[in-house]
Design a protein around this motif. Sequence first.
Motif, PDB file in Angstrom:
ATOM      1  N   VAL A  75       0.857  -1.191   0.000  1.00 43.27           N
ATOM      2  CA  VAL A  75       0.000   0.000   0.000  1.00 43.27           C
ATOM      3  C   VAL A  75       0.889   1.235   0.000  1.00 43.27           C
ATOM      4  CG1 VAL A  75      -1.694   1.310   1.319  1.00 43.27           C
ATOM      5  CG2 VAL A  75      -1.890  -1.173   1.168  1.00 43.27           C
ATOM      6  N   ASP A 113      -4.718   2.973  -2.825  1.00 42.26           N
ATOM      7  CA  ASP A 113      -4.408   1.586  -2.463  1.00 42.26           C
ATOM      8  C   ASP A 113      -5.030   1.220  -1.118  1.00 42.26           C
ATOM      9  OD1 ASP A 113      -2.925   1.283  -4.751  1.00 42.26           O
ATOM     10  OD2 ASP A 113      -0.967   1.389  -3.760  1.00 42.26           O
ATOM     11  N   ARG A 132      -7.805  -1.664  -0.568  1.00 45.46           N
ATOM     12  CA  ARG A 132      -7.507  -2.759   0.357  1.00 45.46           C
ATOM     13  C   ARG A 132      -8.633  -2.892   1.387  1.00 45.46           C
ATOM     14  NH1 ARG A 132      -3.517  -2.735   5.202  1.00 45.46           N
ATOM     15  NH2 ARG A 132      -3.525  -4.926   5.725  1.00 45.46           N
ATOM     16  N   LEU A 176      -2.074 -10.447  -3.275  1.00 49.26           N
ATOM     17  CA  LEU A 176      -2.793  -9.824  -2.160  1.00 49.26           C
ATOM     18  C   LEU A 176      -2.140 -10.180  -0.826  1.00 49.26           C
ATOM     19  CD1 LEU A 176      -6.541 -10.287  -3.201  1.00 49.26           C
ATOM     20  CD2 LEU A 176      -5.243  -8.156  -3.127  1.00 49.26           C
ATOM     21  N   TRP A 227      -0.438  -6.805   0.227  1.00 45.27           N
ATOM     22  CA  TRP A 227      -1.450  -6.143   1.050  1.00 45.27           C
ATOM     23  C   TRP A 227      -1.749  -6.910   2.336  1.00 45.27           C
ATOM     24  CZ3 TRP A 227      -5.882  -4.067  -2.575  1.00 45.27           C
ATOM     25  CH2 TRP A 227      -5.383  -2.988  -3.337  1.00 45.27           C
TER      26      TRP A 227
END
Length: 176
Positions: free
Chosen positions: A129, A134, A138, A165, A169
């Motif tokens: 991020v 972002d 998320r 992901l 993230w």
Amino acid sequence: MTMVRAGVVPTQRAALYSVLGILATVVMAAAIVGLFGVNRVFTGLLVGAIAGVAVMAALFTRDAILLTEQAIYRRTPWTVSSIDWDRVVAGRFTLDDRARWSLALDLSGGDEQHGELVLLSIPPVLRPVSGAYDLRKREQVNEIRALLRHKRIPVTVLPEIAGALQQHWQIAPPTR
């Protein structure tokens, strides 16, 4: 669980909203110049630009999909329709036709195009991020995922999407 906001504005509606914003700009600028004379062109353009941005912001904000505990609501600036949760067969997190990541729900019956409802369309995640966009995306992925898990709706995630992901993230892949 409260309400989760999602949705992708189709290109044709986005173009319409943009045209309406430009039209609001022109009308306000012309009204200011018409009322106060040619010396107020810049004032008219400024007021018109503010009006145009306000119109576009209102239209884009109103155009959304709202996931609530009771139902899924698809809103446009002019209409609201609801979809019962029992029509949702499954969820998918895959690549769309523009090489973006698309989170969609598969629906049974009804008049939705191809029986799907696109909740998110984001560029591929390639790094942690790094900004507000972002971070918001998320949060949306986490909120949608939590609601779908609560509703016991199975979600299929492509392995490369699940890996990215998780790596970038810190969103763990689905457990089932």
